[in-house]
Scaffold this motif. Structure first.
Motif, short mmCIF file in Angstrom:
data_model
loop_
_atom_site.label_atom_id
_atom_site.label_comp_id
_atom_site.label_asym_id
_atom_site.label_seq_id
_atom_site.Cartn_x
_atom_site.Cartn_y
_atom_site.Cartn_z
N ARG A 94 0.74 -1.30 -0.05
CA ARG A 94 0.05 0.00 -0.07
C ARG A 94 0.89 1.32 0.02
NH1 ARG A 94 -2.80 -2.05 -2.49
NH2 ARG A 94 -2.95 -0.05 -3.41
N VAL A 95 1.95 1.45 0.77
CA VAL A 95 2.80 2.43 1.07
C VAL A 95 3.32 2.75 -0.61
CG1 VAL A 95 4.91 3.30 1.49
CG2 VAL A 95 3.58 2.36 3.12
N VAL A 96 3.82 1.73 -1.36
CA VAL A 96 4.51 1.87 -2.47
C VAL A 96 3.21 2.22 -3.43
CG1 VAL A 96 5.62 0.53 -4.45
CG2 VAL A 96 6.38 0.29 -2.12
N ALA A 97 2.27 1.53 -3.81
CA ALA A 97 1.09 1.56 -4.79
C ALA A 97 0.50 2.80 -4.66
CB ALA A 97 0.32 0.49 -4.61
N ASP A 98 0.45 3.37 -3.41
CA ASP A 98 -0.51 4.32 -3.13
C ASP A 98 0.24 5.69 -2.81
OD1 ASP A 98 -2.87 2.98 -3.34
OD2 ASP A 98 -2.94 2.62 -1.26
N ARG A 99 1.90 5.66 -3.00
CA ARG A 99 2.72 6.54 -2.84
C ARG A 99 2.50 7.28 -1.44
NH1 ARG A 99 0.97 7.61 -8.06
NH2 ARG A 99 2.48 6.90 -9.77
N GLY A 100 2.54 6.42 -0.31
CA GLY A 100 2.27 6.88 1.10
C GLY A 100 0.92 7.27 1.68
N TRP A 101 -0.10 7.37 0.61
CA TRP A 101 -1.49 7.71 0.98
C TRP A 101 -2.10 6.45 1.33
CZ3 TRP A 101 -2.45 12.57 2.08
CH2 TRP A 101 -1.56 13.50 1.20
N VAL A 102 -1.60 5.55 2.55
CA VAL A 102 -2.35 4.45 2.82
C VAL A 102 -3.47 4.87 3.76
CG1 VAL A 102 -1.93 2.27 4.29
CG2 VAL A 102 0.01 3.46 2.89
N ASP A 103 -4.66 4.01 3.39
CA ASP A 103 -5.85 4.04 4.14
C ASP A 103 -5.65 3.84 5.40
OD1 ASP A 103 -8.99 4.27 3.60
OD2 ASP A 103 -8.58 2.48 4.71
N GLU A 104 -6.58 4.70 6.25
CA GLU A 104 -6.16 4.39 7.71
C GLU A 104 -6.50 3.00 8.29
OE1 GLU A 104 -5.11 5.75 11.32
OE2 GLU A 104 -5.23 6.87 9.71
N GLN A 105 -7.51 2.28 7.66
CA GLN A 105 -7.82 1.06 7.84
C GLN A 105 -6.81 -0.17 7.70
OE1 GLN A 105 -11.09 1.22 5.26
NE2 GLN A 105 -12.61 1.43 6.71
N GLU A 106 -5.81 0.47 6.54
CA GLU A 106 -5.01 -0.66 6.35
C GLU A 106 -3.79 -0.57 7.48
OE1 GLU A 106 -4.44 -2.66 3.67
OE2 GLU A 106 -6.15 -2.15 2.47
N VAL A 107 -3.59 0.66 8.01
CA VAL A 107 -2.54 0.93 9.07
C VAL A 107 -3.24 0.37 10.17
CG1 VAL A 107 -1.46 2.61 10.46
CG2 VAL A 107 -1.74 2.93 7.84
N GLU A 108 -4.42 0.32 10.54
CA GLU A 108 -5.01 -0.48 11.75
C GLU A 108 -4.94 -1.69 11.65
OE1 GLU A 108 -8.95 1.34 12.15
OE2 GLU A 108 -8.18 3.47 12.65
N ALA A 109 -4.95 -2.38 10.61
CA ALA A 109 -4.73 -3.83 10.18
C ALA A 109 -3.56 -4.31 10.42
CB ALA A 109 -5.43 -4.12 8.94
N PHE A 110 -2.54 -3.16 10.31
CA PHE A 110 -1.13 -3.86 10.37
C PHE A 110 -0.90 -3.75 12.02
CE2 PHE A 110 3.30 -2.08 10.89
CZ PHE A 110 3.92 -2.94 10.24
N LEU A 111 -1.32 -2.72 12.44
CA LEU A 111 -1.29 -2.76 13.96
C LEU A 111 -1.76 -3.96 14.82
CD1 LEU A 111 -1.79 1.18 14.61
CD2 LEU A 111 0.51 -0.15 14.66
N ALA A 112 -3.36 -4.18 14.25
CA ALA A 112 -3.81 -5.17 14.72
C ALA A 112 -3.13 -6.69 14.74
CB ALA A 112 -5.28 -5.37 14.14
N ALA A 113 -2.44 -6.68 13.73
CA ALA A 113 -1.42 -8.02 13.72
C ALA A 113 -0.28 -7.86 14.45
CB ALA A 113 -1.02 -7.97 12.09
N GLY A 114 -0.30 -7.18 15.24
CA GLY A 114 0.79 -7.22 16.26
C GLY A 114 2.02 -6.21 16.01
N HIS A 115 1.81 -5.44 15.03
CA HIS A 115 3.10 -4.34 14.80
C HIS A 115 2.81 -3.14 15.73
CE1 HIS A 115 4.64 -7.12 11.87
NE2 HIS A 115 3.54 -7.31 11.39
#
Length: 183
Positions: free
Chosen positions: A121-142
Motif C-alpha cells: 500500500r505504501v508503494v502503490a499509493d505513494r504513501g497515501w495509505v488508507d487508515e484501515q490498512e494501518v489499523e490492520a497492520f497494528l492489529a496484526a501485532g505491529h
C-alpha cells in the motif's frame, strides 16, 4: 542507452571510495549497485546510511526482507529482487515466502503478510495509505514505530530500484541463482 560505469575502489570518485571499501568488507565484494551509485558519492553515502539505519529498525529480520522484496517487485527492479531473494533465503526466510513475494502473492504467516500488505500500500499509493490498512497492520501485532520503519525500508529500496532502472545495473554473479524478470 546511456551507459553508467560500474566503479570499484580504483575508478570511483575519491569521496565514494570509503563507501565502496565498507561495502566490500560487509558483502565480500563491491556490488554492481554500489559501483554504479559511486558515480554520485552522495547517493552512495545516502543509500548506505539508510541501509544501515534500516538494519537497526524495529522490524524483525524476516519482516525487513519482506519490505525489501515487496518494494522491489512492485517497482519492477530485477536486480534488487534477485539480490534480496538471495539474502532473504540466506537469512532463513522460507523458500515458500520468498516465492510468494516474488510473485506478488500473499504469504501464510500473518505477521509477515501484514508487513507485505502495508508495504504494498505504501508503494502503490505513494504513501497515501488508507487508515484501515494501518489499523490492520497494528492489529496484526505491529507498532506505530514499525509503520515508520516500513517507510524507511521503502525509501531505501526506492533509491536503489530507480538507480537500477536508469543505469541498467548488471546483475552480480552472487545474485544470479535468484534471477527475476518483471511481468
Amino acid at each position: 542507452m546511456v551507459q553508467f560505469t560500474v566503479h570499484d575502489e580504483n575508478t570511483a570518485p575519491e569521496e565514494a571510495r570509503p563507501h565502496l571499501e565498507a561495502g566490500r568488507a560487509r558483502m565480500g565484494f563491491v556490488t554492481s549497485l554500489n559501483g554504479v551509485m559511486a558515480e554520485s558519492p552522495q547517493l552512495l553515502a545516502g543509500y548506505n546510511a539508510l541501509a544501515e539505519q534500516f538494519t537497526k529498525s524495529s522490524l524483525p529480520a524476516k519482516a525487513k526482507q519482506v519490505v525489501l522484496i515487496t518494494t522491489s517487485v512492485l517497482n519492477g527492479c530485477e536486480y534488487c529482487v534477485a539480490a534480496h531473494s538471495t539474502v532473504a533465503l540466506k537469512a532463513g526466510v522460507d523458500e515458500e515466502v520468498v516465492r510468494a513475494l516474488r510473485a506478488g502473492k500473499p504469504v501464510a504467516d500473518e505477521a509477515l503478510e501484514a508487513v507485505r500488505k502495508l508495504t504494498e500500500r505504501v508503494v502503490a499509493d505513494r504513501g497515501w495509505v488508507d487508515e484501515q490498512e494501518v489499523e490492520a497492520f497494528l492489529a496484526a501485532g505491529h507498532t506505530r514505530r514499525d509503520v515508520l520503519d516500513v517507510i524507511l525500508g521503502v525509501g531505501m529500496k526506492t533509491l536503489s530500484n530507480y538507480t537500477n532502472h536508469i543505469a541498467h545495473t548488471p546483475l552480480d554473479p552472487a545474485w544470479q541463482g535468484q534471477e527475476w524478470q518483471r511481468a
